[in-house]
Structure formats: structure tokens, C-alpha cells
Design an enzyme around this catalytic site. Structure first.
Site, mmCIF file in Angstrom:
data_model
loop_
_atom_site.group_PDB
_atom_site.id
_atom_site.type_symbol
_atom_site.label_atom_id
_atom_site.label_comp_id
_atom_site.label_asym_id
_atom_site.label_seq_id
_atom_site.Cartn_x
_atom_site.Cartn_y
_atom_site.Cartn_z
ATOM 1 C CG ASP A 1 -7.741 2.162 0.609
ATOM 2 O OD1 ASP A 1 -8.908 2.602 0.675
ATOM 3 O OD2 ASP A 1 -7.141 1.645 1.582
ATOM 4 C CG ASP B 1 -10.506 -1.087 5.002
ATOM 5 O OD1 ASP B 1 -10.804 -1.571 6.101
ATOM 6 O OD2 ASP B 1 -9.413 -0.493 4.826
ATOM 7 C CE LYS C 1 -3.949 3.731 2.176
ATOM 8 N NZ LYS C 1 -5.170 3.198 2.816
ATOM 9 C CB SER D 1 -0.876 -0.036 1.260
ATOM 10 O OG SER D 1 -1.629 1.148 1.362
ATOM 11 C CD GLU E 1 -8.758 -1.000 0.736
ATOM 12 O OE1 GLU E 1 -7.790 -1.191 -0.030
ATOM 13 O OE2 GLU E 1 -8.678 -1.085 1.968
ATOM 14 C CE LYS F 1 -7.326 -2.460 6.812
ATOM 15 N NZ LYS F 1 -7.496 -0.995 6.775
ATOM 16 C CE LYS G 1 -4.606 0.000 0.322
ATOM 17 N NZ LYS G 1 -5.315 -0.782 1.345
ATOM 18 N N GLY H 1 -4.014 -4.197 6.088
ATOM 19 C CA GLY H 1 -2.926 -3.878 7.006
ATOM 20 C C GLY H 1 -3.216 -2.589 7.746
HETATM 21 O O1 OSB Z 1 -7.184 1.715 4.577
HETATM 22 O O2 OSB Z 1 -6.070 -0.047 4.320
HETATM 23 C C1 OSB Z 1 -6.207 1.057 4.854
HETATM 24 C C2 OSB Z 1 -3.117 1.901 6.937
HETATM 25 C C3 OSB Z 1 -3.703 2.456 8.052
HETATM 26 C C4 OSB Z 1 -5.067 2.590 8.082
HETATM 27 C C5 OSB Z 1 -5.857 2.151 7.026
HETATM 28 C C6 OSB Z 1 -5.271 1.565 5.910
HETATM 29 C C7 OSB Z 1 -3.881 1.480 5.860
HETATM 30 C C8 OSB Z 1 -3.159 0.969 4.703
HETATM 31 C C9 OSB Z 1 -1.757 0.475 4.946
HETATM 32 O O3 OSB Z 1 -3.567 0.992 3.564
HETATM 33 C C10 OSB Z 1 -1.651 -0.978 4.964
HETATM 34 C C11 OSB Z 1 -0.314 -1.415 5.491
HETATM 35 O O4 OSB Z 1 0.648 -1.362 4.746
HETATM 36 O O5 OSB Z 1 -0.248 -1.818 6.673
HETATM 37 MG MG MG Z 2 -8.311 0.545 3.224
#
Ligand code: OSB
Ligand code: MG
Length: 373
Positions: free
Chosen positions: A188, A238, A163, A135, A213, A262, A161, A290
Site C-alpha cells: 500500500d 483506496d 506499507k 497492514s 494499493e 472503508k 500488507k 482499516g
Molecule cells: O491506507 O489503508 C490505509 C491506516 C490508517 C489510514 C489509512 C490506512 C491505514 C492502514 C491500516 O493501512 C489498516 C488497519 O490496520 O487498520
Molecule cells: Mg490504503
């Protein structure tokens, strides 16, 4: 499994690189580490609540409060036949899934260590290496984004992925597609859009993304259903999937075609397994999300990711992307083929370095059954 003692620690770790999402930029990570002792063994759980209430309403401080005041007295001195009985024992407490999960996942680790079994076996996984994805947060420039993508592809990651948010979406995706071609790519949005943005989001259809996402609000399954009906790109939920009933609603209303699991978001492993099974029965693939976990929470995630319906690469990456050094030794690493091996040994199977945990500790609390008499 009798829970004899509970220790909470508030830890702070500096991130190797800042992490920016649609709700802001973070330079470090604060979380509550739960340790449970019983029958001469210890189990650990990492509560994924963040400093800020932006991803979810829970924060490190609310999780500390709920764990110490309300969860602790419900579990201390209690003899659980199996860790799957822990989540139901917390039923009187509404919400606070991350606090519950921190405790519950420590109980699974404790039980697995007492049984001398790796965690994946108890969870119903296969213990095989898992496919890793990354991510990548919002960057200062498109060139910086491209450099990050290049680096992670070279490390072997099986999907990228990125953001997105209004103002950092089409150009970012276009940059990655034009420089790297048909790589497995997804975005995402962390709830940054509204249904009125549907015409704009439809433009993402041209990029053949694996999924988008959480485009809309975390309490808006109905609008996600309306959006999914207009999009060719699959929606993955999510933030919205906070319970089994909400997952059923999302599936029934076709608000998404994929779900990210998660454990912190839905209350731990018991609920994660139920969500995994529900998605499998409904024909939806899942992948493991994550929360910038340290090696401790990361190890939990790896074990769960070996259940059969985790059919897509997760946001479970190498330690070095987050914390150097990590709280565990050796760190979690990704292999050139983009897979991560499941740690060996009982429980989560990683070695926690006590001095590093001590160095990161800002607050500590020990509780036992006498604490509530
Ligand atoms: O939306 O998936 C998410 C990290 C913190 C809070 C929300 C998210 C995320 C990530 C990072 O996308 C995922 C990771 O590398 O741990
Ligand atoms: Mg997410």
C-alpha cells in the site's frame, strides 16, 4: 427510529506500536465517537477522521465541527424509517463523508439494537467468520519488518500488507519474499508515487503481489488507468474511491481491478453496500480496509465484511495489534486459522467498557432537539 439525543466524544488512545505510512508516523489515535439514543436504546459509531489531513482532507476537528453544527440539526428529533435513509438526509452537506459515516453507522447500530438483530443481518451479510489480514507499517529496518511479518504469519493472518514509499519498496518486498516465500502479499503506497514512477513500479511485477494499493494521488483516476495498463500487478484503489460515481469511473476506465471499502471514506454503510454491489456486478472483488479503529469501529467493519463480495482478506485484525486494553470487552481476537468471529448479540454485538471510554475522553458534547431551537 427517532433520534432523541446525540453525544460526541473526542477520544485519544495510545497505539501499542507506532504506525508509519508514506505520510508519517503516529503514536496515538484520536477520533470522534458518536452515540445516538432513541426509544430507550443507544447506538455507537466511530468517526475515522484522523488528527492530520494526510489520508483525507477531514480531521477530528473538522468532523467535530460538521457533526455538531451541521449534521446534528438534520437528524435530531427526526424519525427515520430505516438507517439507509440517514445518508440521503445529509445530502445538503458536501463531502465530509467520515463525519457523515460516524453518525450514519451509529444509526445502523441503534436500529439493529432496537430490532434485536445483529448488524450483519440488516446489512445483508451472512454472519460467518471473516478472513483477517494485517497492514504492517514502515519500519526502522528490514530486519524489523521481517520480524513483524514472521509474528503476524504465526498468529494466522491470511495475508500480509506492507506499507511502501519511495526508498522503502523494492528492498522491503524482496526481503519478505526471500524470507517467507509465496505468502499472500500486497503493498500500500498511500499515494506516494507519480505516473513518472511507472518504470520503477513495474519492477514490483516480478514479486507476484496480490495488488498494489493506491500508488498515485487520490484525485487521479486517469493516471491510475494509465499505470494499470502498464502493470501486470493489479491496482487496488483506496483513497480515490470517495463516492459511487468515482468508483464507476475507476471501473469504466480500468484504473483498478480491486477496490478497498472503508465506510468512513464513502459516507457510511448505505454507500458501502452500494459500492459492494456495484463491484460485484462489475466482477471486481472487494476487501474491507482499516483505519486503526478501536474495537467499536472494528466491530462495525467485521459485520460489513460478511457481505458476499468481500472475497479477499481485509485490514481487519485483532484488537491487541492496536490498543491494550481496547474500549470493548472481550477484545476482538483472531483465531489460529486467521479468521475473526462476528460478535454476537444485537447491533454491533460488543460490550463497551464505559470507564475506558471515560478515561480516553478529552472533550464531550451532548445535543438534543432543544439545542437547535
Ligand atoms: O491506507 O489503508 C490505509 C491506516 C490508517 C489510514 C489509512 C490506512 C491505514 C492502514 C491500516 O493501512 C489498516 C488497519 O490496520 O487498520
Ligand atoms: Mg490504503
Amino acid at each position: 427510529m427517532r433520534i432523541e439525543r446525540l453525544e460526541l466524544r473526542l477520544l485519544r488512545l495510545r497505539l501499542v506500536h507506532f504506525f508509519e505510512t508514506s505520510f508519517g508516523r503516529a503514536y496515538d489515535r484520536t477520533f470522534v465517537l458518536v452515540r445516538l439514543d432513541g426509544d430507550g436504546a443507544s447506538g455507537y459509531g466511530e468517526c475515522v477522521a484522523d488528527q492530520t489531513p494526510f489520508y483525507s482532507p477531514e480531521t477530528t476537528e473538522t468532523s467535530w465541527h460538521i457533526l455538531s453544527r451541521f449534521i446534528a440539526p438534520l437528524v435530531l428529533g427526526v424519525d427515520f424509517a430505516h438507517p439507509r435513509d440517514v445518508f440521503p438526509a445529509l445530502h445538503a452537506i458536501r463531502g465530509h463523508n467520515m463525519a457523515k459515516a460516524g453518525l450514519e453507522m451509529a444509526a445502523w447500530d441503534l436500529y439493529a439494537r432496537q430490532q434485536g438483530q445483529p448488524l450483519w443481518k440488516l446489512l445483508g451479510g451472512n454472519g460467518q467468520p471473516i478472513a483477517a489480514g494485517v497492514s504492517i507499517g514502515i519500519q526502522d529496518s528490514l530486519d524489523q519488518l521481517a520480524a513483524k511479518v514472521e509474528k503476524e504469519l504465526a498468529a494466522g493472518y491470511r495475508r500480509i500488507k506492507i506499507k511502501v514509499k519511495p526508498g522503502w519498496d523494492l528492498a522491503a518486498v524482496e526481503t519478505v519474499r526471500s524470507r517467507f516465500g509465496a505468502i499472500p502479499l500486497m503493498v500500500d503506497a498511500n499515494a506516494a508515487y507519480r505516473l513518472e514512477d511507472a518504470p520503477h513500479l513495474k519492477r514490483l511485477d516480478a514479486f507476484d503481489l496480490m495488488m498494489i494499493e493506491q500508488p498515485l494521488d487520490d484525485d487521479d483516476i486517469r493516471d491510475h488507468a494509465k499505470l494499470q495498463a502498464q502493470l501486470k500487478t493489479s491496482i487496488c484503489l483506496d483513497e480515490s474511491i470517495k463516492s459511487l460515481p468515482l468508483a464507476e469511473e475507476a471501473i469504466e476506465t480500468r484504473a483498478c481491478r480491486i477496490i478497498n471499502i472503508k465506510p468512513g471514506r464513502i459516507g457510511g454503510f448505505r454507500e458501502s453496500i452500494r459500492l459492494h454491489d456495484l463491484c460485484a456486478a462489475s466482477g471486481l472483488p472487494v476487501w474491507h480496509g482499516g483505519m486503526l479503529e478501536s474495537g467499536i469501529g472494528r466491530a462495525h467493519n467485521i459485520h460489513l465484511s460478511t457481505l458476499p463480495n468481500f472475497r479477499l482478506p481485509g485490514d481487519v485484525a485483532a484488537s491487541r495489534r492496536y490498543y491494550v486494553p481496547d474500549l470493548i470487552e472481550p477484545p476482538i481476537d483472531v483465531r489460529p486459522d486467521g479468521t475473526i468471529a462476528v460478535p454476537d448479540g444485537p447491533g454491533i454485538g460488543v460490550t463497551i467498557v464505559p470507564e475506558r471510554v471515560d478515561a480516553a475522553t478529552e472533550r464531550r458534547l451532548e445535543l438534543d432537539p432543544a439545542s437547535f431551537r
